[in-house]
Each structure stands twice: as C-alpha cells, then as structure tokens.
Design a protein around this motif. Structure first.
Motif, mmCIF file in Angstrom:
data_model
loop_
_atom_site.group_PDB
_atom_site.id
_atom_site.type_symbol
_atom_site.label_atom_id
_atom_site.label_comp_id
_atom_site.label_asym_id
_atom_site.label_seq_id
_atom_site.Cartn_x
_atom_site.Cartn_y
_atom_site.Cartn_z
ATOM 1 N N PHE A 5 16.447 -3.991 -35.762
ATOM 2 C CA PHE A 5 15.430 -3.467 -36.424
ATOM 3 C C PHE A 5 15.753 -1.800 -37.054
ATOM 4 N N ILE A 6 14.696 -0.961 -35.844
ATOM 5 C CA ILE A 6 14.365 0.012 -35.442
ATOM 6 C C ILE A 6 15.556 1.016 -35.324
ATOM 7 N N LEU A 7 16.661 0.643 -34.862
ATOM 8 C CA LEU A 7 17.654 1.473 -33.933
ATOM 9 C C LEU A 7 18.730 1.476 -35.997
ATOM 10 N N ASN A 8 18.243 0.516 -37.171
ATOM 11 C CA ASN A 8 18.450 0.475 -38.534
ATOM 12 C C ASN A 8 17.784 1.545 -38.855
ATOM 13 N N GLY A 9 16.613 2.094 -38.782
ATOM 14 C CA GLY A 9 15.959 2.960 -39.690
ATOM 15 C C GLY A 9 14.833 2.289 -40.757
ATOM 16 N N ARG A 10 14.542 0.591 -39.868
ATOM 17 C CA ARG A 10 13.491 -0.279 -40.850
ATOM 18 C C ARG A 10 12.702 -0.374 -40.163
ATOM 19 N N ALA A 11 12.016 0.329 -39.225
ATOM 20 C CA ALA A 11 10.546 0.173 -38.707
ATOM 21 C C ALA A 11 9.979 -0.283 -39.523
ATOM 22 N N GLN A 12 9.658 0.587 -40.432
ATOM 23 C CA GLN A 12 8.278 0.250 -41.687
ATOM 24 C C GLN A 12 8.580 -0.032 -42.366
ATOM 25 N N GLU A 13 9.682 -0.470 -42.560
ATOM 26 C CA GLU A 13 9.744 -1.778 -44.003
ATOM 27 C C GLU A 13 9.369 -3.270 -43.551
ATOM 28 N N LYS A 14 10.183 -3.484 -42.042
ATOM 29 C CA LYS A 14 9.462 -4.427 -41.333
ATOM 30 C C LYS A 14 7.548 -4.199 -40.384
ATOM 31 N N ARG A 15 7.375 -3.014 -40.934
ATOM 32 C CA ARG A 15 5.690 -3.103 -40.019
ATOM 33 C C ARG A 15 5.760 -3.330 -38.421
ATOM 34 N N ILE A 16 6.806 -2.386 -38.389
ATOM 35 C CA ILE A 16 6.738 -2.368 -36.795
ATOM 36 C C ILE A 16 6.214 -0.992 -36.372
ATOM 37 N N GLY A 17 5.344 -1.544 -35.110
ATOM 38 C CA GLY A 17 4.415 -0.427 -34.666
ATOM 39 C C GLY A 17 4.776 1.217 -34.090
ATOM 40 N N LYS A 18 4.346 2.374 -34.528
ATOM 41 C CA LYS A 18 4.879 3.120 -34.570
ATOM 42 C C LYS A 18 5.075 3.528 -33.071
ATOM 43 N N GLU A 19 4.229 3.193 -31.945
ATOM 44 C CA GLU A 19 3.963 3.294 -29.763
ATOM 45 C C GLU A 19 5.898 2.926 -30.059
ATOM 46 N N LEU A 20 5.434 1.522 -30.497
ATOM 47 C CA LEU A 20 7.234 0.447 -29.871
ATOM 48 C C LEU A 20 8.369 1.349 -30.469
ATOM 49 N N VAL A 21 8.249 1.801 -31.508
ATOM 50 C CA VAL A 21 9.526 3.017 -32.175
ATOM 51 C C VAL A 21 9.889 4.197 -30.962
ATOM 52 N N GLU A 22 8.403 4.429 -30.653
ATOM 53 C CA GLU A 22 9.104 6.335 -30.169
ATOM 54 C C GLU A 22 9.265 5.617 -28.804
ATOM 55 N N ARG A 23 9.045 4.780 -28.074
ATOM 56 C CA ARG A 23 8.912 3.646 -26.422
ATOM 57 C C ARG A 23 11.153 3.283 -26.698
ATOM 58 N N VAL A 24 11.010 2.944 -28.140
ATOM 59 C CA VAL A 24 12.337 2.226 -27.996
ATOM 60 C C VAL A 24 13.700 3.677 -28.057
ATOM 61 N N GLN A 25 12.993 4.882 -28.758
ATOM 62 C CA GLN A 25 13.699 5.927 -29.132
ATOM 63 C C GLN A 25 13.786 6.113 -27.829
ATOM 64 N N LYS A 26 12.626 6.833 -27.539
ATOM 65 C CA LYS A 26 12.610 7.043 -25.758
ATOM 66 C C LYS A 26 13.925 6.958 -25.040
ATOM 67 N N PHE A 27 13.621 5.275 -24.445
ATOM 68 C CA PHE A 27 14.592 4.784 -23.817
ATOM 69 C C PHE A 27 16.511 4.860 -24.264
#
Length: 346
Positions: free
Chosen positions: A22-44
């Motif tokens: 979901f995060i990699l496909n740009g659907r984090a906001q739609e799936k209510r995934i926390g900002k902190e987790l999104v940033e951690r995944v993107q950083k890795f």
C-alpha cells in the motif's frame, strides 16, 4: 546482490507485506497508515535502492502504461517518422512505446503479439501483415484496444487510419498520361494488403480510362536491396519501350533509381519517374523525383488520438472508426517533359 522483494522489506522492518505494498503504491493515506511508518519504509527503500517489479505492478493495477507498436520495418523512413511522433504523443500522456518490425512475416507477427501479451501492454498499434486476422480478433475479443494503420484487414472490425491510396495512385498516373507518356510501368512489392491493392487499382484505372496498356512488375518483399534490384533490372531491360515508371513504395523507388543509373538511362528524357512515399533522397536526386507524400503528422496524430480515446474509455462498445487521409502530390523534374523550343521565324 540479490534483488529485494516486498517480502524482504516487510521481514526486515517487521511490517506486513500488504502494508508495504500500500505504501509503495501511494495508498498509505487511503488506508490510514501512519506517517511515521510511511517515512520509515520510504527511508529504507531509498537506502537499499528498491525498484518495484513493473510486471508485478501491472498485474496488480491492471495497467502497464506501455503501448505495443508493430510496423513492417522500423528502419523505413515512413514508419520511423510515424513511430517517433507516436512515441512523443504517448509519452506526454503517460505511456511508453515498445516497437518492433514484423518484416511482413505472419509467424513473426504472431510471436511478437504473444510477447506483448506477456508484457501486459495496454494497447496495440499495428501495420498488419496478411494472415494475422485471428490473432488480432482474439486481442479485440479479450478487450484489448487495437488500432491498425497504413492498411486494414477487411475481416477484422477495429479502428484503422490510412490514406486514400487508390486516388493517390490514380492521380499520379494521370499526371504522367497528361505529360504525354503512353508506356507507363508500375513496379511494386507483391502483396494482397489493402493499401498495395488500392495503389495497383488506381494505376490500372487511369490507364484503362485512357486505353493504355499496363506494364506491371511485382517483386517479393525483401530488405535485401540486391533481391529487389535484380528483378527490377530484368524488367526494365525487357521493356525498353517504357517511357515512364511509377514505383509503388519508396523502398522500391530508391532501388529503382539505382538501377536506372546503372543502365545509363536519363530521367526524364529516357524514362520519367514517379514514386509513392516522398523521401529526402527523392529531393536530392537529379532531377528531383515527383512523389506522393503521405501526411506523416496527421497519420501519427490520428492513430495515437484514437488509441488514447479507447484506453481512457471504459466501454469496449464504441463503434470503430475508419479514418482516410489525403496525400500531397509533389510534381518535380523527373516527370515533366522538357518543352521543345519554338522556332522563331524572321
């Protein structure tokens, strides 16, 4: 180094692979995934340089944003120019093009269509060879947008873009007749394709109207110029009575000019020349060659516009369009009889 997958990323960060997807496909906001987790995944992902598998992504989303373009010969200036213009328009609309040459070979075309199917291309633009009707009908049946160009398949109901081949050839032949030429040869590739048959008919119609005899030479299609020039040479030597010749394509035309030169014939005094498909070489020849110019920009524009409309419309039941475009006939020195000087009496 082993290429990382979504599973590897999920295991390393101790997060579910669905969440990573979901995060990699740009659907984090739609799936209510926390900002902190999104940033951690993107950083890795940035650190390891992960690139998503485009084929896997197309299977998930149903779109590859790739269009398959199949032409007779991508090195031919006519097809190369059209492919370039289509590529530019497609790219501006978020699509990339994969193109290839069919060499007018039915079996090769079949294999290329299967390759495009495996790549999950979103749409097809094809200049089809003969015998490929079932394969293209199968694409259409499966809901694939298909646009044919340069020629069409009478038994396949789909969109196509082509020029008025019959009138273009008729008009060029009439020009030669009006210039006073009576023994006009027509040299072309042997083909049952719609555009080639229409050109042949245009030539024949003009001669028939003027009670003139046709002289036709059909040569087997080849990219090897020697295999075209040989039969061409034999034909011109056999028909020494010809005073004009009409070449059915620019490929035949350029080979024809080489043969005419090798035979020591002067254009237009010994032999007038007209060709289909205008080409830079024709303008550089001495004298410049009269030629039928296809509207390259209009063909490319019509083809990609029709395909993009099909790609952007959910309904598969839009009625098929047949777009027929006009050509320009550029009359040059190769087909004009020199005017005889008028004797002036004192």
């Amino acid at each position: 180094m082993k290429k990382l997958s979504i599973v590897d990323i999920a295991n390393h960060l101790n997060v579910s692979k669905t969440t990573i997807s979901f995060i990699l496909n740009g659907r984090a906001q739609e799936k209510r995934i926390g900002k902190e987790l999104v940033e951690r995944v993107q950083k890795f992902v940035d650190e390891v340089g992960y690139k998503p598998n485009s084929l896997a992504k197309s299977l998930r989303t149903g779109k590859s944003n790739i269009i398959g373009l199949m032409v007779e010969d991508i090195s031919n200036p006519f097809f190369a120019s059209i492919a370039r213009l289509i590529e530019d328009r497609a790219y501006k609309n978020g699509y990339k093009i994969i193109y290839c040459s069919t060499d007018n070979d039915t079996e090769k075309t079949r294999e290329l269509i299967n390759m495009f199917r495996d790549r999950h291309v979103d749409g097809y633009i094809i200049a089809p060879p003969e015998g490929i009707e079932d394969d293209i009908s199968s694409l259409i049946k499966d809901g694939m947008p298909v646009v044919l160009f340069d020629r069409h398949l009478p038994k396949v109901n789909t969109d196509f873009v082509e020029i008025d081949n019959l009138f273009s050839a008729y008009n060029a032949t009439m020009h030669l007749i009006q210039q006073g030429y009576k023994n006009i040869g027509y040299i072309t590739f042997a083909s049952n394709q719609t555009q080639m048959q229409a050109r042949l008919k245009g030539y024949k119609d003009a001669l028939e109207e003027n009670n003139l005899k046709p002289f036709i030479k059909e040569i087997v299609f080849s990219r090897d110029e020697e295999l075209i020039m040989g039969p061409l040479n034999t034909f011109l030597k056999k028909h020494k009575n010809l005073d004009a010749v009409f070449f059915g394509t620019n490929h035949v035309g350029t080979c024809g000019l080489k043969v005419i030169n090798s035979l020591g014939l002067n254009v237009p005094d010994d032999l007038a020349v007209v060709s289909f498909d205008d080409y830079d070489v024709f303008k550089l020849f001495s004298p410049p060659v009269s030629a039928i110019a296809q509207p390259i920009e209009a063909i490319a524009d019509s083809v990609i516009t029709v395909l993009l409309n099909k790609l952007n419309t959910l309904s598969q039941h839009i009625s098929s369009q047949s777009i027929i475009l006009k050509t320009d006939f550029h009359i040059r020195g190769s087909s004009k009889k020199a005017e005889k000087p008028v004797a002036v009496t004192q």
